[in-house]
Each structure stands twice: as structure tokens, then as C-alpha cells.
Design an enzyme around this catalytic site. Structure first.
Site, PDB file in Angstrom:
ATOM      1  CE1 TYR A  29     -17.062 -48.150 -34.509  1.00  0.00           C
ATOM      2  CE2 TYR A  29     -16.918 -46.381 -32.907  1.00  0.00           C
ATOM      3  CZ  TYR A  29     -17.048 -47.716 -33.197  1.00  0.00           C
ATOM      4  OH  TYR A  29     -17.167 -48.617 -32.182  1.00  0.00           O
TER       5      TYR A  29
ATOM      6  CG  ASP B 181     -15.101 -49.702 -30.015  1.00  0.00           C
ATOM      7  OD1 ASP B 181     -14.553 -49.678 -28.903  1.00  0.00           O
ATOM      8  OD2 ASP B 181     -16.192 -49.166 -30.223  1.00  0.00           O
TER       9      ASP B 181
END
Ligand code: NAD
Length: 491
Positions: free
Chosen positions: A163, A308
Site C-alpha cells: 500500500y 485489509d
């Protein structure tokens, strides 16, 4: 008091005070200014509903002695319409200034276009831990037989891993150079046209995430912290995350932690009183075990991508994303947000479930130390769902349920909150000698809460930076029948 003439994105800052941070913990004044981002899509439905409930809960808990001074800050579609940019500098400046903010969902294009605004904000403010409590609300339809067995708080590292946004398009000059460089390292298996993404996991950031998770477990009485990683394959990133987690635990919590090996080699499988079990699971096994042995997990600390996936999978287990909240927390800033997206097709129809954003508001109130207000919302929400008065997402799955619009659901939650707490009127003499008494903070309802310390000098609440799962939130004593009318939330 903040200068009233100050504006952000042309919107005037309301009267109120700033939340400040001391050693990573918020110091909350009685009338904090809190920036909010309404959000794209269904944000226009769920934010007004959530705000109404939060305001009613604060009034119900504290009367007029506390309130939130909301400041709208623009992001996403609203910001683009106003200024042409999706995340104006003014919005970032306002969040920097006021420290604690709440946001609805923001749209992000897939496969190209602008970078996720959510990811940008997490990195800009170094919101290094994404905290997602996942618990079951009675009567919510679930695909599993015992959804109530899952009650976990997930600490997801929020700033690095894949990310971090280090990506190069296939055939770009950077991608070609990286492929060349890897060739020099002896890596000769990469195809000519290959997109490149870099995974970064550092010792410092892994350690601070694991530290936050262990501290939370110790403060909240939770007994297990599980490090989730894919270290068998990604040895120097996810494997290192696990190793650095154990290293941190050995260095800083040696007297409080028992590892899984020690549990059996030294304690015959029984966790000694006052200790927490620190174990680890490989990510794929974790997805299996959280489904088949949910009660074995309590606090989970994991890298960004695993976190996530895992938090959405856990949310699905207890009935869906519509009721899963989230918080992104750093050392001097925290942003609370719904975990679902903008659901464009549902936007503007007064259909969406506001519970995810609302429960993020609950986390925010707990973070601020306003736990009585937080608990009022949880009680109202639990009763509303248990009475099968629900929005469309739950209605389609729940037999015998009544379908409510977003706004009607908000009204039902407010109606199901406990009676407003009696807030003692200031006593002139006492107020003169002890100014903080006049805020009403030392009323019995507020003094019972551990961690809700009142600073005598500043009349501010020093909140815990841990976020309690709603199921363990403190209980507000029943209000006196003589409680003054403090707002619309009176039943
Ligand atoms: P989504 O969460 O918007 O929608 C998926 C489905 O979940 C919807 O079709 C709807 O059936 C249901 N749903 C979601 N929220 C609901 C609610 N509050 N009440 C009832 N039902 C609800 O996910 P998506 O379609 O993958 O993403 C749409 C946009 O949202 C994308 O641009 C994406 O980038 C963005 N997004 C933003 C965030 C965020 O801001 N934190 C998170 C995820 C996705």
C-alpha cells in the site's frame, strides 16, 4: 478558543476548542471542534444520520456541558466540485489543526486514475494503525452458525506494505530499469512487459503496530494477541514482521507475555493470570481458523494487505460490512471512517445502513474518552437491530423484519437510547472554588468509567487511545426520572 473568522475551504470554523495530544493520547475539551468529510455516494445519506445520532448521544450523556462543534471539510466529489481537486490542502490543514476527524466513504478509480484519498490521508498523517473491532450484533443475519463467537479487534499496519504506493507501470522507464537491476542480482525470470509493485515492511513500523496491539490487549483485558503474516513465503517482509513483533514483545512486555511454545513447555497449556498469549498464524491458516475456531482469537496484529482482507472477511462472518467500523490512528491524529465504500447505486436514496459510520463515531467518542455517549449509541443500535427494525441490506436477509430508511433507522436508534442522564446544575460556590465541577464531568455517570480521567486544570478529558470493542464498552447507569430534557433523544 479558536479564531471564529478562520475558514477552511471557505467554511468558517465554529466556536469550540481543539483536541490536543499528549504522548499519543487525546486531550478532549468539552466542546471540541471535529472536522468531518461527508463522503461520496451514500455518504450524503449515512453521514447526516450518524451525526444526528452522535449529537443526541452526547446530549443524552452530558446535557449542555459537552457538545461537538462540527466543521465540514471537503474531499472527494464535493471538493472537486468546489475547487477542482479531490483533496484540498485546506482539508489536510484542518485535520492537522484539529487532530480528530471522521469521514464517510470516498470513491477511488480502479486500475488507474488518482490515488486513493484514504491511503493518501493515512500516509500524510502517519495514521499507522487501522483498528477494526468486529463483533456480532444480536439478530443480524450471518452465514455462519455461531457468529457471536467472533469478537476480535484487528490492528492493521496502515502505512507500508504494497500500500506504500511504489508501483511502476509495465514498460515504463522505471519498470525497465528495475527489471534490469534485478537481472544484475541474478533474477532472470521476469517477463519483458511486467508491472512492478514494491512491498516494503520496516522494523520500526512493524514494532510500533505490534506494540499498540499488545498495549490495547493489556488495557482492555483481552487475553490473546495473534501476529498474522505470510512469512513462510515472504520471509524478509512478512516473516520479518513476525520476528520484529516477537522481538518487541520480549523487549518491552517480557513479564506480561507468554508465547505459544512457553504456554505448553512451561504452563501446561494454561495461561497464567495477568498474562496474555502472544502467538502467530500464517495468513492462509488464519482465514481458515478464524472461521472454524473464532473464539481462539481476540486481538490480531497484521501487515497492511492481510489486514485489509482479514477485516472484511471477519466483518462478513458477523453479518457484513454495513456494520463494521474502523479507525486510523497515529500519534497526533486520528481519522474514524466507515469501512465500506460509496455504494454509488444506493446514493441519495435514503436506503443505506449508517451503522458502520455510526460505530466509527462510537470508536471516536471512546477515543476521546466520552464513553458514556458511546455506550448510549451501542445500546440504541443493539435494541433497534434486535427489534428487527433495519435498513435494506439487513432487511433482505432477516425474516419478519421491518424495512426502515436511513433516516428512520437513525430516529429508531435515538429512540432506543437510554433516558438522558441527569446532569447536575453548577453550584455557584463550588463552581467558584473548583471550576471543573461546573462542567458536570464529575457526575456519577461519568466518574464510573475507567480511563475517563478529568484534568483539573484544563477541564479536558484525557481519552484512552485504545478503542474498546462495543461489546465491552462501559455501561451508563440508568438515568434519574427527574432528568432534565436535554434534547430530542428523550424517549
Ligand atoms: P461498496 O462498499 O461501496 O459496495 C459494495 C456493496 O455493499 C454494495 O453494492 C451494497 O450492496 C453494499 N453496501 C455497502 N455499504 C452499504 C451500506 N452502508 N448500507 C447497505 N449496503 C451497503 O464497495 P465497492 O462497490 O467495491 O466500491 C465503491 C467505491 O467505494 C469505489 O470507488 C471504492 O474505491 C470506494 N471505497 C471506499 C472506501 C472508503 O472510503 N473507506 C472503502 C471501500 C471502497
Amino acid at each position: 478558543m479558536t479564531d471564529k473568522a478562520k475558514t477552511y475551504n471557505g467554511i468558517a470554523v465554529p466556536a469550540g476548542e481543539k483536541i490536543t495530544f499528549q504522548n499519543g493520547k487525546p486531550v478532549t475539551p468539552d466542546h471540541p471542534i471535529i472536522p468531518f468529510i461527508e463522503g461520496d455516494g451514500i455518504g450524503t445519506d449515512i453521514w447526516p444520520a450518524s451525526r444526528k445520532i452522535i449529537d443526541a448521544a452526547v446530549r443524552g450523556a452530558y446535557g449542555d456541558t459537552r457538545s461537538i462543534a462540527w466543521l465540514e471539510v471537503l474531499a472527494g466529489d464535493k471538493a472537486k466540485a468546489a475547487s477542482g481537486v479531490p483533496l484540498p490542502q485546506d482539508t489536510l490543514d484542518a485535520i492537522t489543526e484539529f487532530g480528530v476527524a471522521i469521514k464517510g466513504p470516498l470513491g477511488t478509480p480502479t486500475g488507474g486514475g488518482m490515488r486513493s484519498l484514504n491511503v493518501t490521508m493515512r500516509q500524510k498523517f502517519d495514521l499507522y494503525r487501522c483498528v477494526r473491532p468486529v463483533r456480532y450484533f444480536s439478530c443480524v443475519p450471518s452465514v455462519v452458525v455461531h457468529p457471536e463467537k467472533l469478537d476480535v479487534v484487528i490492528f492493521r499496519e496502515n502505512t507500508e506494505d504494497v500500500y506504500a504506493g511504489i508501483e511502476y507501470k509495465a514498460d515504463s522507464a522505471e519498470a525497465v530499469q528495475i527489471v534490469d537491476l534485478l537481472g544484475k542480482f541474478g533474477v532472470d525470470t521476469i517477463e519483458a512487459t511486467t508491472g512492478i509493485g514494491i512491498k516494503i515492511i520496516s522494523r520500526r513500523k512493524s514494532r510500533r503496530l505490534v506494540k499498540a496491539a499488545i498495549e490495547y490487549a493489556l488495557e482492555s483485558g483481552r487475553k490473546t494477541v495473534t501476529l498474522v503474516h505470510k512469512g513462510n513465503i515472504q520471509k524478509f517482509t512478512e516473516g520479518a514482521f513476525r520476528d520484529w513483533g516477537y522481538e518487541l514483545a520480549r523487549e518491552e512486555f517480557a513479564d506480561k507475555i507468554v508465547t505459544e511454545d512457553e504456554l505448553w513447555s512451561k504452563h501446561n497449556g494454561k495461561l497464567p493470570d495477568g498474562k496474555i498469549l502472544l502467538n502467530d498464524r500464517i495468513a492462509d491458516a488464519m482465514f481458515f481458523e478464524v472461521l472454524t475456531k473464532p473464539s481462539e482469537f481476540s486481538v490480531i496484529a497484521t501487515c497492511n494487505l492481510n489486514g485489509d482482507y482479514l477485516s472484511d472477511a471477519c466483518a462478513a462472518q458477523v453479518g457484513g460490512l454495513g456494520i463494521a467500523p474502523g479507525a486510523n490512528i497515529g500519534t497526533d491524529c486520528a481519522i474514524f471512517e466507515a469501512t465500506h465504500g460509496t455504494w454509488p447505486k444506493g446514493a441519495g436514496k435514503n436506503l443505506a445502513n449508517p451503522s458502520s459510520l455510526l460505530l466509527s463515531g462510537v470508536m471516536m467518542l471512546e477515543f476521546m474518552g466520552w464513553k458514556e455517549a458511546a455506550q448510549r449509541i451501542v445500546t440504541g443500535l443493539e435494541k433497534t437491530i434486535a427489534s428487527k427494525n433495519v435498513t435494506v441490506d439487513l432487511h433482505t436477509l432477516m425474516e419478519g423484519a421491518t424495512l426502515l430508511s436511513t433516516s428512520a433507522f437513525a430516529d429508531a436508534v435515538i429512540a432506543n437510547m437510554p433516558e438522558p442522564v441527569k446532569v447536575q446544575a453548577p453550584v455557584a460556590a463550588a463552581a467558584a472554588s473548583a471550576p471543573t465541577d461546573s462542567t458536570g464531568k464529575d457526575t456519577p455517570a461519568q466518574s464510573v468509567v475507567a480511563g475517563d480521567k478529568v484534568s483539573p486544570s484544563s477541564s479536558a478529558t484525557v481519552g484512552s487511545d485504545t478503542v474498546e470493542p462495543a461489546s465491552t464498552a462501559p455501561v451508563v447507569p440508568a438515568a434519574s426520572p427527574s432528568a432534565p430534557a436535554t434534547g430530542k433523544d428523550a424517549k
